[in-house]
Write a protein that holds these residues in place. Structure first.
Motif, mmCIF file in Angstrom:
data_model
loop_
_atom_site.group_PDB
_atom_site.id
_atom_site.type_symbol
_atom_site.label_atom_id
_atom_site.label_comp_id
_atom_site.label_asym_id
_atom_site.label_seq_id
_atom_site.Cartn_x
_atom_site.Cartn_y
_atom_site.Cartn_z
ATOM 1 N N PRO A 31 -77.578 4.273 -36.165
ATOM 2 C CA PRO A 31 -78.815 3.898 -35.469
ATOM 3 C C PRO A 31 -80.082 4.359 -36.193
ATOM 4 O O PRO A 31 -81.082 3.635 -36.217
ATOM 5 C CB PRO A 31 -78.692 4.576 -34.101
ATOM 6 N N VAL A 32 -80.037 5.539 -36.798
ATOM 7 C CA VAL A 32 -81.200 6.030 -37.553
ATOM 8 C C VAL A 32 -81.438 5.137 -38.769
ATOM 9 O O VAL A 32 -82.568 4.726 -39.041
ATOM 10 C CB VAL A 32 -81.009 7.512 -37.966
ATOM 11 N N TYR A 33 -80.385 4.823 -39.488
ATOM 12 C CA TYR A 33 -80.507 3.930 -40.650
ATOM 13 C C TYR A 33 -81.078 2.581 -40.219
ATOM 14 O O TYR A 33 -81.990 2.046 -40.864
ATOM 15 C CB TYR A 33 -79.145 3.734 -41.336
ATOM 16 N N ASN A 34 -80.546 2.006 -39.135
ATOM 17 C CA ASN A 34 -81.016 0.698 -38.680
ATOM 18 C C ASN A 34 -82.497 0.726 -38.316
ATOM 19 O O ASN A 34 -83.240 -0.199 -38.665
ATOM 20 C CB ASN A 34 -80.185 0.213 -37.485
ATOM 21 N N ALA A 35 -82.934 1.771 -37.640
ATOM 22 C CA ALA A 35 -84.351 1.891 -37.287
ATOM 23 C C ALA A 35 -85.207 2.005 -38.553
ATOM 24 O O ALA A 35 -86.243 1.342 -38.677
ATOM 25 C CB ALA A 35 -84.579 3.094 -36.375
ATOM 26 N N VAL A 134 -91.927 -2.980 -31.401
ATOM 27 C CA VAL A 134 -91.090 -4.188 -31.463
ATOM 28 C C VAL A 134 -89.661 -3.810 -31.824
ATOM 29 O O VAL A 134 -88.701 -4.275 -31.208
ATOM 30 C CB VAL A 134 -91.663 -5.210 -32.479
ATOM 31 N N ILE A 135 -89.507 -2.959 -32.812
ATOM 32 C CA ILE A 135 -88.171 -2.548 -33.254
ATOM 33 C C ILE A 135 -87.452 -1.784 -32.140
ATOM 34 O O ILE A 135 -86.287 -2.050 -31.849
ATOM 35 C CB ILE A 135 -88.259 -1.716 -34.552
ATOM 36 N N VAL A 139 -85.008 -4.688 -31.248
ATOM 37 C CA VAL A 139 -83.905 -4.464 -32.184
ATOM 38 C C VAL A 139 -82.957 -3.401 -31.638
ATOM 39 O O VAL A 139 -81.743 -3.581 -31.620
ATOM 40 C CB VAL A 139 -84.420 -4.067 -33.587
ATOM 41 N N LEU A 140 -83.524 -2.299 -31.162
ATOM 42 C CA LEU A 140 -82.702 -1.198 -30.690
ATOM 43 C C LEU A 140 -82.426 -1.247 -29.187
ATOM 44 O O LEU A 140 -81.612 -0.493 -28.683
ATOM 45 C CB LEU A 140 -83.351 0.136 -31.065
ATOM 46 N N GLY A 141 -83.125 -2.140 -28.469
ATOM 47 C CA GLY A 141 -82.846 -2.345 -27.056
ATOM 48 C C GLY A 141 -83.292 -1.219 -26.143
ATOM 49 O O GLY A 141 -82.739 -1.032 -25.062
ATOM 50 N N CYS A 142 -84.308 -0.481 -26.543
ATOM 51 C CA CYS A 142 -84.810 0.627 -25.715
ATOM 52 C C CYS A 142 -85.609 0.091 -24.533
ATOM 53 O O CYS A 142 -86.268 -0.946 -24.634
ATOM 54 C CB CYS A 142 -85.709 1.543 -26.545
ATOM 55 N N SER A 143 -85.569 0.824 -23.443
ATOM 56 C CA SER A 143 -86.382 0.484 -22.275
ATOM 57 C C SER A 143 -87.821 0.952 -22.531
ATOM 58 O O SER A 143 -88.081 1.740 -23.448
ATOM 59 C CB SER A 143 -85.828 1.163 -21.027
ATOM 60 N N TYR A 144 -88.738 0.486 -21.681
ATOM 61 C CA TYR A 144 -90.124 0.946 -21.799
ATOM 62 C C TYR A 144 -90.196 2.461 -21.649
ATOM 63 O O TYR A 144 -90.942 3.125 -22.356
ATOM 64 C CB TYR A 144 -91.014 0.283 -20.740
#
Length: 179
Positions: A31-35, A134-135, A139-144
């Motif tokens: 996940p860190v790499y993807n971000a 945006v990411i 991309v990562l699907g985080c909530s607000y």
């Protein structure tokens, strides 16, 4: 066997438990790499930033607040390191990754790849502050709420930045002839 949670692993890390750190590394490396990749758009740079992030986590274990989510803490470090890298090496790279098609043959795959290239190119033209929301959201699907925690800003600010970022992306895509 139950998998230890992040807080338990961090507590063990602060006591010098290398296996706990390796467990966190295994859990968060991708996940860190993807971000980082989404922020930097370079596999090599994303790998470098990922290594730096885990080095900083290791060096600053004592600064982790166990009342906060580890996820938020490590993503914040990742975004900061990515933004620092962008400031040091401000440049735009071409897309190095193809977008996976959900079927539909070569034409659909080519269309998805082109859309992915257009989206990534547009994403790389907006400021890192907009890019990170945006990411985190798309991309990562985080909530607000999660984005608010990670960036340490109010949820209203997250929503505002996300709205502005989407408008900028829409304008950039329109300029590229994408509808």
């Amino acid at each position: 066997m139950n998998r230890p949670d992040d807080k338990t692993l961090m507590k063990r890390c602060s006591s010098g438990d290398r296996q706990a750190f390796e467990a966190l590394l295994a859990r968060y490396q991708k996940p860190v790499y993807n971000a980082a990749f989404r922020m930097l758009h370079s596999p090599d740079d994303a790998r470098d930033v990922t290594q730096t992030v885990f080095l900083k986590v290791f060096e600053h274990i004592d600064q982790y607040d166990p009342h906060r989510r580890f996820f938020s803490w490590i993503y914040r470090i990742t975004l900061n390191e990515s933004i620092n890298w962008l400031k040091r090496n401000s440049r735009l790279d071409p897309l190095a990754e193809t977008v996976a098609a959900d079927g539909g043959g070569p034409e659909a795959e080519a269309g998805n790849q082109q859309l992915g290239e257009d989206m990534q190119a547009a994403l790389m033209t907006i400021s890192p502050g907009y890019r990170q929301v945006v990411i985190l959201k798309h991309v990562l699907g985080c909530s607000y709420r999660e984005i608010s925690e990670i960036l340490e800003i109010p949820e209203k600010t997250v929503k505002s930045r996300l709205y502005s970022a989407r408008q900028l992306l829409r304008d950039k895509l329109t300029e590229r002839g994408v509808h």
